[in-house]
Write an enzyme that holds these catalytic residues in place. Structure first.
Site, PDB file in Angstrom:
ATOM      1  N   GLU A   1      -3.349   9.379  18.685  1.00 36.35           N
ATOM      2  CA  GLU A   1      -3.783  10.978  18.595  1.00 36.35           C
ATOM      3  C   GLU A   1      -4.871  11.288  17.760  1.00 36.35           C
ATOM      4  OE1 GLU A   1      -0.823   9.576  19.003  1.00 36.35           O
ATOM      5  OE2 GLU A   1      -0.279  10.206  21.303  1.00 36.35           O
TER       6      GLU A   1
ATOM      7  N   GLN B   1       0.600  -1.296  -0.028  1.00 34.17           N
ATOM      8  CA  GLN B   1      -0.004  -0.015   0.013  1.00 34.17           C
ATOM      9  C   GLN B   1       0.982   1.201  -0.247  1.00 34.17           C
ATOM     10  OE1 GLN B   1      -2.240   0.284   3.514  1.00 34.17           O
ATOM     11  NE2 GLN B   1      -3.650   1.999   2.929  1.00 34.17           N
ATOM     12  N   GLY B   2       1.064   2.173  -1.184  1.00 35.88           N
ATOM     13  CA  GLY B   2       1.700   3.142  -1.103  1.00 35.88           C
ATOM     14  C   GLY B   2       1.029   4.635  -0.971  1.00 35.88           C
TER      15      GLY B   2
ATOM     16  N   SER C   1       1.143   6.535   2.710  1.00 31.14           N
ATOM     17  CA  SER C   1       2.329   7.578   3.365  1.00 31.14           C
ATOM     18  C   SER C   1       3.673   7.779   2.618  1.00 31.14           C
ATOM     19  CB  SER C   1       2.488   6.784   4.678  1.00 31.14           C
ATOM     20  OG  SER C   1       1.478   6.380   5.347  1.00 31.14           O
TER      21      SER C   1
ATOM     22  N   SER D   1       4.522  -1.746   4.167  1.00 29.39           N
ATOM     23  CA  SER D   1       4.506  -2.953   4.803  1.00 29.39           C
ATOM     24  C   SER D   1       4.734  -3.958   3.501  1.00 29.39           C
ATOM     25  CB  SER D   1       3.444  -3.374   5.715  1.00 29.39           C
ATOM     26  OG  SER D   1       3.641  -2.605   6.462  1.00 29.39           O
TER      27      SER D   1
ATOM     28  N   GLU E   1      -9.870  -0.917   6.157  1.00 30.66           N
ATOM     29  CA  GLU E   1      -8.706  -1.129   6.713  1.00 30.66           C
ATOM     30  C   GLU E   1      -8.709  -1.973   7.947  1.00 30.66           C
ATOM     31  OE1 GLU E   1      -4.382   0.731   7.050  1.00 30.66           O
ATOM     32  OE2 GLU E   1      -5.926   2.124   7.559  1.00 30.66           O
TER      33      GLU E   1
END
Lengths: 383, 342
Positions: free
Chosen positions: A366, A124-125, A127, A159, A243
């Site tokens: 957060e 998964q590209g 970030s 990952s 997800e």
């Protein structure tokens, strides 16, 4: 309110449990990450051969058209049997369902069949170094060149990139638009080309589950655009919505297994006996309550989706609860078992370190709190 | 698997919410709490709840109740907690639960019709401990240290109910003692009855938490500093998110336990401990956070959040607090694991 499973759900669980009783992944390889990957890949192939790999996929694509509850049962049983997750979770849970919604017929025909048996795994590209929680700030550029797109940029925390054939890639294709959520496009990138360079990132555990991904004029044919040029934000949201589906139940059972293991070890040392054991029993009981509450809240979330078509507040809370509980559990293990839990060959020391990633991966705590505050509680946008 | 209320249950919840919004506003709660000898209960509210059949909601029809279950009772208590209602309801339904589920047929015949109609007030609690609604109760189910329980007619000689002023002036509390030769033992499964009582109290704590959260949200959206609502500051909004987490955790555990009490009684003991542990923690943490998020106002007598905080503290301590139930659960799990291995 009826918290029992209906006949179909019970039958599904029985069939799966019987299969998991007769089939297992074999001994887990230690220390060798490639061997570990192959172990999970072979496990996925075993699952796929028996049609257990993509249970939530529609039958036309080789799944079992499982309901949300059945899908939850699948992950619970997998965890209960102490089996590993299949190797290509990203393909099964994210890429596959995204392609089913947005893909062309040709894309579905070409890409879906090789997901189930892990023949062509996915990464998964999304970030980037400067676009984490703020995904729309991503800078990777895709520029048209004849029938191709030429992609330049850098992705991070990717990952499984070292094993992947395909990448769900979001890149900027419009550099003029003032609204950063517009002008993004979702591509299927073939990892097997010279313009794609994968560099493993070593984690605090010493292993490398994720990578940096350098894209140096990598090429993507125009027919590998998913959901249309400029529509990448919406397609990416479909991926992200998937997800946490089902996986929460696997993680909950894993937490449960670890907690039971700790309770057994502590009880065997007599540390729960008598009034002197009360303080320790309270700490373990706190984690038992948390583990149960995660399970129950996750099921409440399923009811909300099944009844009203959208997740309630529960969905935003379970990942936060789980990461906190897992961190507390691994720290408590060190407190109760002593410094032997900190030696390199103790399974607890690995869990302690790995748990630090739980409150970061897949959305930091957060950010989850921001989401809860703004979208569930209706508080004004944070400052 | 369906975690949703039925239409009937939703209707009970809505009716209770609407009724109590009118009859038990914070103005009324305050009036009860600020009376010379608090709490000054509103007799009209007591009789109205009786006429609606609320005290008998979970009492079997044979003895004048509505024959509904722990889920419906939990819904009512959640709403009474949400309203922080000053009315002697909790003790009555807890006494009825214990007598219904652990009493002899004679005890049921004698006490349940009056408790179900609300004409007779009751209480339940441990010997030596603070018992909610004990003052004014005609019947008290007194739990002893050995897992037994005695039904006491408070009009009898040898039964003493001593009123205790607690930090919560919206609810009368007392300590109950009895001479050894007074009262009748409850012959049935006392532990299960106490489990049901704990689940009911957890329901009240869920309602208290929900109200404290809502009051806090309303306040932090309204209150401005540096020209913006304080709820826009992450230090405040993340506290609110944490309040939701506690509240929803308590809700998950309590709804599950209420369901299990009737549908799968073999899970009752564990489910009750789970619910009481989670709800006690939620009640205390959420109401404490409500005071903090209200700032100086939250610490004043004038703001209403302290009623919720005080009620939560008493409810959390009643029938075992978070720590007690956590320890019980860890030992239950340990025993189960040991049995499985053997």
């Amino acid at each position: 309110m009826d918290l029992t499973f209906n006949d179909e759900e019970a039958a599904f669980r029985d069939e799966l449990r019987a299969w998991l009783g007769a089939n297992d992944a074999g001994p887990e390889p230690q220390g060798d990450e490639d061997a570990h990957y192959r172990w999970r890949r072979d496990w996925q192939r075993q699952l796929a051969d028996a049609r257990w790999a993509g249970v939530h996929w529609p039958s036309e694509f080789g799944g079992r058209s499982a309901t949300l509850t059945q899908s939850a049962i699948f992950f619970e049983e997998l965890g209960r049997s102490r089996a590993p997750l299949p190797a290509d979770v990203l393909g099964l849970l994210l890429a596959g369902p995204t392609l089913m919604v947005w893909g062309t017929d040709a894309q579905k025909e070409r890409l879906l069949p090789t997901i189930l048996n892990a023949e062509e795994p996915w990464c998964q590209g999304f970030s980037e170094p400067d676009a984490g929680s703020d995904l729309a700030a991503l800078k990777t550029r895709a520029v048209r060149d004849g029938d191709d797109w030429v992609v330049t940029g850098q992705k991070v925390w990717t990952s499984g990139a070292q094993f992947a054939k395909w990448c769900m890639l979001v890149a900027r294709t419009d550099f003029e638009t003032p609204k950063k959520h517009q002008g993004l496009t979702y591509f299927v990138l073939d990892m097997d080309q010279p313009g794609v360079i994968v560099r493993p990132l070593r984690q605090i555990t010493g292993e490398a589950e994720f990578n940096e991904l350098f894209l140096q004029e990598a090429r993507i044919p125009d027919d590998a655009v998913v959901g249309g040029v400029g529509n990448g934000w919406k397609v990416a949201m479909t991926t992200l919505m998937n997800e946490r589906s089902g996986l929460a139940f696997f993680l909950q059972v894993r937490l449960r297994n670890q907690l039971d293991k700790l309770i057994e070890e502590v009880a065997a040392r007599g540390m729960l006996d008598g009034a002197g054991g009360n303080a320790i029993a309270q700490k373990l009981g706190d984690l038992h309550v948390k583990a149960e509450v995660i399970r129950l809240t996750a099921y409440r979330g399923l009811t909300a989706i099944e009844r009203y078509g959208q997740p309630g507040p529960e969905g935003s809370l379970t990942k936060w609860m789980w990461s906190q509980a897992n961190q507390e559990l691994t720290q408590l293990a060190v407190d109760l078992l002593g410094d032997e839990a900190l030696t390199a060959d103790s399974p607890w020391s690995y869990e302690l370190l790995r748990a630090r990633g739980n409150s970061i991966e897949g959305g930091t705590t957060e950010v989850l709190k921001n989401i809860v505050a703004e979208r569930v509680l209706g508080l004004p946008r944070m400052r | 698997m369906n975690f949703d209320f039925s239409d009937d249950q939703r209707e009970i919840k809505r009716t209770a919410r609407d009724l109590l919004a009118g009859r038990s506003s914070f103005e009324r709660v305050r009036a009860a709490a600020e009376a010379p000898a608090p709490p000054a209960y509103d007799p009209a509210l007591i009789s109205e709840l009786g006429e609606l059949g609320w005290p008998g909601i979970a009492v079997c029809e044979e003895h004048g109740g509505q024959g509904l279950g722990a889920v419906e009772l939990g819904i009512l208590l959640e709403e009474l907690g949400y309203a922080c209602a000053a009315t002697p309801f909790l003790g009555t339904v807890l006494a009825a639960l214990a007598i219904e589920h652990a009493g002899s047929s004679q005890q049921r015949e004698r006490w349940l019709p009056g408790l179900a109609s609300g004409e007779v007030r009751g209480a339940l609690g441990s010997a030596g401990a603070i018992v909610p609604d004990a003052p004014g109760a005609a019947v008290v189910v007194l739990l002893d240290d050995d897992g037994g329980a005695t039904v006491l007619d408070t009009a009898q000689d040898g039964v003493t109910v001593q009123t205790v002023a607690t930090i919560d002036p919206t609810r009368a509390s007392g300590r109950v003692s009895a001479r050894a030769d007074v009262g009748e033992e409850l012959p049935g499964d006392v532990a299960a009855a106490v489990g049901r009582a704990a689940i009911a109290v957890a329901g009240e704590l869920v309602g208290i938490s929900q109200r404290a959260l809502e009051m806090t949200l309303a306040y932090v959206k309204e209150r401005k500093q540096f020209d913006i609502p304080v709820g826009a500051f992450q230090a405040v909004s993340h506290r609110c998110a944490q309040m939701l987490l506690y509240t929803e955790s308590a809700r998950s555990a309590t709804y599950y336990a209420a369901w299990a009490a009737d549908a799968e009684p073999q899970r009752l003991a564990e489910a009750a401990a789970l619910a009481k542990a989670a709800a006690s923690e939620a009640g205390r943490e959420v109401t404490a956070s409500a005071i903090q998020a209200h700032g100086g106002i939250g610490f004043t007598w004038e703001a209403d959040v302290h009623w919720l905080y005080k009620r939560a503290q008493l409810d959390a301590a009643f029938l075992g607090g978070t720590g007690t139930h956590r320890a019980t659960l860890a030992r239950l799990v340990s025993t189960r694991l040991h049995t499985m291995d053997a």
